[in-house]
Write a protein that holds these residues in place. Structure first.
Motif, PDB file in Angstrom:
ATOM      1  N   THR A 187       0.829  -1.201   0.000  1.00 58.86           N
ATOM      2  CA  THR A 187       0.000   0.000   0.000  1.00 58.86           C
ATOM      3  C   THR A 187       0.861   1.248   0.000  1.00 58.86           C
ATOM      4  N   ALA A 188       0.342   2.299  -0.616  1.00 62.11           N
ATOM      5  CA  ALA A 188       1.140   3.509  -0.787  1.00 62.11           C
ATOM      6  C   ALA A 188       0.576   4.704  -0.035  1.00 62.11           C
ATOM      7  N   PRO A 229     -22.970  -2.756  -3.771  1.00 61.13           N
ATOM      8  CA  PRO A 229     -23.313  -3.966  -3.011  1.00 61.13           C
ATOM      9  C   PRO A 229     -22.136  -4.909  -2.745  1.00 61.13           C
ATOM     10  N   ALA A 230     -21.067  -4.820  -3.520  1.00 62.57           N
ATOM     11  CA  ALA A 230     -19.978  -5.807  -3.387  1.00 62.57           C
ATOM     12  C   ALA A 230     -19.436  -5.829  -1.955  1.00 62.57           C
ATOM     13  N   PRO A 231     -19.386  -7.020  -1.357  1.00 59.64           N
ATOM     14  CA  PRO A 231     -18.841  -7.099   0.003  1.00 59.64           C
ATOM     15  C   PRO A 231     -17.320  -6.965   0.017  1.00 59.64           C
ATOM     16  N   VAL A 232     -16.792  -6.598   1.155  1.00 63.62           N
ATOM     17  CA  VAL A 232     -15.344  -6.611   1.364  1.00 63.62           C
ATOM     18  C   VAL A 232     -14.955  -8.077   1.593  1.00 63.62           C
ATOM     19  N   PRO A 233     -13.947  -8.584   0.883  1.00 64.51           N
ATOM     20  CA  PRO A 233     -13.564  -9.989   1.091  1.00 64.51           C
ATOM     21  C   PRO A 233     -13.269 -10.267   2.571  1.00 64.51           C
ATOM     22  N   GLN A 234     -13.680 -11.457   3.005  1.00 68.68           N
ATOM     23  CA  GLN A 234     -13.538 -11.812   4.419  1.00 68.68           C
ATOM     24  C   GLN A 234     -12.078 -11.722   4.884  1.00 68.68           C
ATOM     25  N   ALA A 235     -11.136 -12.125   4.012  1.00 66.60           N
ATOM     26  CA  ALA A 235      -9.718 -12.075   4.398  1.00 66.60           C
ATOM     27  C   ALA A 235      -9.283 -10.632   4.679  1.00 66.60           C
ATOM     28  N   LEU A 236      -9.820  -9.710   3.885  1.00 68.66           N
ATOM     29  CA  LEU A 236      -9.486  -8.294   4.071  1.00 68.66           C
ATOM     30  C   LEU A 236     -10.116  -7.764   5.369  1.00 68.66           C
ATOM     31  N   LEU A 237     -11.338  -8.209   5.634  1.00 68.95           N
ATOM     32  CA  LEU A 237     -11.981  -7.818   6.906  1.00 68.95           C
ATOM     33  C   LEU A 237     -11.133  -8.280   8.086  1.00 68.95           C
ATOM     34  N   ARG A 238     -10.691  -9.513   8.007  1.00 67.13           N
ATOM     35  CA  ARG A 238      -9.888 -10.063   9.118  1.00 67.13           C
ATOM     36  C   ARG A 238      -8.573  -9.298   9.253  1.00 67.13           C
ATOM     37  N   GLU A 239      -7.984  -8.936   8.118  1.00 65.84           N
ATOM     38  CA  GLU A 239      -6.725  -8.175   8.128  1.00 65.84           C
ATOM     39  C   GLU A 239      -6.927  -6.826   8.834  1.00 65.84           C
ATOM     40  N   MET A 290      -9.160   4.508   9.374  1.00 68.16           N
ATOM     41  CA  MET A 290      -7.905   4.773   8.650  1.00 68.16           C
ATOM     42  C   MET A 290      -7.428   3.532   7.894  1.00 68.16           C
ATOM     43  N   LEU A 291      -7.528   2.382   8.534  1.00 67.23           N
ATOM     44  CA  LEU A 291      -7.112   1.134   7.868  1.00 67.23           C
ATOM     45  C   LEU A 291      -7.987   0.876   6.642  1.00 67.23           C
ATOM     46  N   MET A 292      -9.271   1.166   6.783  1.00 68.48           N
ATOM     47  CA  MET A 292     -10.180   0.970   5.646  1.00 68.48           C
ATOM     48  C   MET A 292      -9.867   1.959   4.529  1.00 68.48           C
ATOM     49  N   THR A 293      -9.660   3.208   4.904  1.00 66.63           N
ATOM     50  CA  THR A 293      -9.363   4.228   3.888  1.00 66.63           C
ATOM     51  C   THR A 293      -8.136   3.821   3.084  1.00 66.63           C
ATOM     52  N   GLU A 294      -7.153   3.327   3.783  1.00 66.37           N
ATOM     53  CA  GLU A 294      -5.917   2.897   3.127  1.00 66.37           C
ATOM     54  C   GLU A 294      -6.187   1.816   2.077  1.00 66.37           C
ATOM     55  N   ARG A 295      -7.248   1.044   2.308  1.00 62.97           N
ATOM     56  CA  ARG A 295      -7.577  -0.071   1.414  1.00 62.97           C
ATOM     57  C   ARG A 295      -8.734   0.236   0.470  1.00 62.97           C
ATOM     58  N   ALA A 320      -4.618   9.680   3.809  1.00 67.52           N
ATOM     59  CA  ALA A 320      -5.904   9.103   4.227  1.00 67.52           C
ATOM     60  C   ALA A 320      -6.766  10.175   4.901  1.00 67.52           C
ATOM     61  N   LEU A 321      -6.136  10.982   5.744  1.00 76.34           N
ATOM     62  CA  LEU A 321      -6.904  12.022   6.445  1.00 76.34           C
ATOM     63  C   LEU A 321      -7.412  13.082   5.474  1.00 76.34           C
ATOM     64  N   GLU A 322      -6.593  13.388   4.480  1.00 76.63           N
ATOM     65  CA  GLU A 322      -6.980  14.448   3.544  1.00 76.63           C
ATOM     66  C   GLU A 322      -8.026  13.993   2.546  1.00 76.63           C
ATOM     67  N   THR A 323      -8.056  12.713   2.235  1.00 69.52           N
ATOM     68  CA  THR A 323      -8.972  12.254   1.177  1.00 69.52           C
ATOM     69  C   THR A 323     -10.264  11.653   1.732  1.00 69.52           C
ATOM     70  N   ARG A 324     -10.276  11.208   2.979  1.00 73.45           N
ATOM     71  CA  ARG A 324     -11.465  10.529   3.517  1.00 73.45           C
ATOM     72  C   ARG A 324     -12.624  11.501   3.727  1.00 73.45           C
ATOM     73  N   SER A 325     -13.802  11.033   3.466  1.00 73.35           N
ATOM     74  CA  SER A 325     -15.023  11.712   3.929  1.00 73.35           C
ATOM     75  C   SER A 325     -16.037  10.606   4.204  1.00 73.35           C
ATOM     76  N   SER A 326     -17.027  10.928   5.004  1.00 78.95           N
ATOM     77  CA  SER A 326     -18.038   9.906   5.314  1.00 78.95           C
ATOM     78  C   SER A 326     -18.801   9.531   4.061  1.00 78.95           C
ATOM     79  N   ALA A 327     -19.033   8.235   3.878  1.00 84.40           N
ATOM     80  CA  ALA A 327     -19.801   7.757   2.720  1.00 84.40           C
ATOM     81  C   ALA A 327     -21.189   7.351   3.179  1.00 84.40           C
TER      82      ALA A 327
END
Ligand SMILES: Cc1cc2nc3c(=O)[nH]c(=O)nc-3n(C[C@H](O)[C@H](O)[C@H](O)COP(=O)(O)O)c2cc1C
Length: 246
Positions: free
Chosen positions: A25-26, A44-54, A179-184, A32-39
Motif C-alpha cells: 500500500t502507498a 453492493p460488493a462485500p469486502v472480502p472476508q480475508a481483508l476484513l480479518r486483516e 484509517m485502515l479501511m481508507t488505506e484499502r 488518508a486524512l486528507e482524502t477521507r469523507s463519510s460515505a
C-alpha cells in the motif's frame, strides 16, 4: 508537504498476509486524512472476508486506557445484516422514542450547533434536499438504519460501567478502523444513529445486560456517483483547535 508515516506492524501475531498487504500500500496517514469523507451510499460488493480479518487484526493495535481494550465489535453482513436492517427500520418507524444504552442525546449549543447545521447542510445540499423538505430529510435520516445500503455494518459495544473512559477507547478504535479501511479503498460512515435503537442488535448479538452498544459504522465500497457522497464538510481554523504554549 505531508510527512509520510508508514503504518508499521510490530505484533508478531499479525499474520503474514497483513504484512505483505502493508508493503504493497502507498497511502500515507496524511493522505488518508486528507482524502477521507463519510460515505452514505455504497455499492453492493462485500469486502472480502480475508481483508476484513486483516483490518480488524491490525485495529487491535489501537491504544486504550491502561490497555484494557474494552471494545467488542460485531460486524454484520449478508442475511444477518439484511434482517437487522429490517428490524431496525421497524423499530424506528414504530414511533417509540430512542432508548440508547448510553447517554447520547446531547443538545448542541452555540458554535457546536452552528457546525452541526453546517454538516447537515453539506449533506442535504449535496443530495438536493431543501431545508424545509421534512419528508425527504426524514427519508435520508432513515437510511442510517438501512446502513446506507452498505454490505457491512459494525456495532461497537463495551461494558456499561466503563462510561467516558471506555467511550474514548471505542472512539480511538473506530477511527483506527476507518484509517485502515481508507488505506484499502474502503469507505465508511460512523453512526451514533446505530446506538439509538439498540434492542434488535442486542438481541441478535445476545448482549448481556451489563454490555451496551455505543455507536456503529456502515462500511464498504462507496458509490462514488451518489449525490450523498459528494458532501464535504469544512474544518475550523488551527487556532480554534489548538493553543501552543511554551
Ligand atoms: C461518533 C460519530 C457519530 C456519527 N454519527 C453519524 C450518524 O449517525 N449519521 C451520519 O450520517 N453521520 C454520522 N457521523 C458522521 C459525521 O456527521 C461526519 O463525520 C462529520 O460531519 C464530518 O464529515 P466527514 O466525516 O465527511 O469528514 C458520525 C461521526 C462520528 C465521529
Amino acid at each position: 508537504m505531508s510527512v509520510r508515516l508508514p503504518l508499521f506492524v510490530y505484533d508478531s501475531t499479525v499474520p503474514p498476509i497483513v504484512r505483505s498487504h502493508m508493503a504493497a500500500t502507498a497511502m500515507s496517514v496524511s493522505d488518508a486524512l486528507e482524502t477521507r469523507s463519510s460515505a452514505r451510499a455504497f455499492r453492493p460488493a462485500p469486502v472480502p472476508q480475508a481483508l476484513l480479518r486483516e483490518i480488524f487484526t491490525l485495529a487491535r493495535q489501537a491504544p486504550s486506557n491502561c490497555n484494557v481494550q474494552p471494545c467488542r465489535a460485531y460486524v454484520v453482513s449478508g442475511a444477518k445484516k439484511d434482517r437487522l436492517k429490517q428490524e431496525l427500520v421497524s423499530a424506528v418507524m414504530s414511533g417509540s422514542p430512542p432508548n440508547p444504552d448510553f447517554e447520547w442525546n446531547v443538545k448542541y449549543q452555540g458554535e457546536h450547533r452552528e457546525r452541526q447545521f453546517g454538516s447537515a447542510n453539506a449533506l442535504y445540499g449535496a443530495m438536493g434536499i431543501e431545508r424545509a423538505d421534512k419528508q425527504r430529510r426524514q427519508i435520508a435520516m432513515l437510511r442510517n438504519w438501512q446502513f446506507f445500503d452498505a454490505p457491512h455494518a459494525a456495532f461497537f459495544t463495551m461494558a456499561k460501567y466503563l462510561g467516558l473512559t471506555g467511550a474514548v477507547d471505542l472512539g480511538i478504535y473506530a477511527q483506527t478502523l476507518v484509517m485502515l479501511m481508507t488505506e484499502r479503498g474502503i469507505s465508511s460512515c460512523m453512526q451514533g444513529a446505530l446506538g439509538m435503537f439498540p434492542d434488535p442488535a442486542r438481541r441478535m448479538f445476545g448482549l448481556a445486560e451489563d454490555t451496551g452498544i455505543l455507536f456503529g459504522m456502515s462500511f464498504g465500497y462507496a458509490d462514488e456517483d451518489a449525490p450523498a457522497n459528494k458532501a464535504r464538510t469544512d474544518r475550523v481554523t488551527l487556532d480554534s483547535t489548538v493553543r501552543f504554549l511554551s
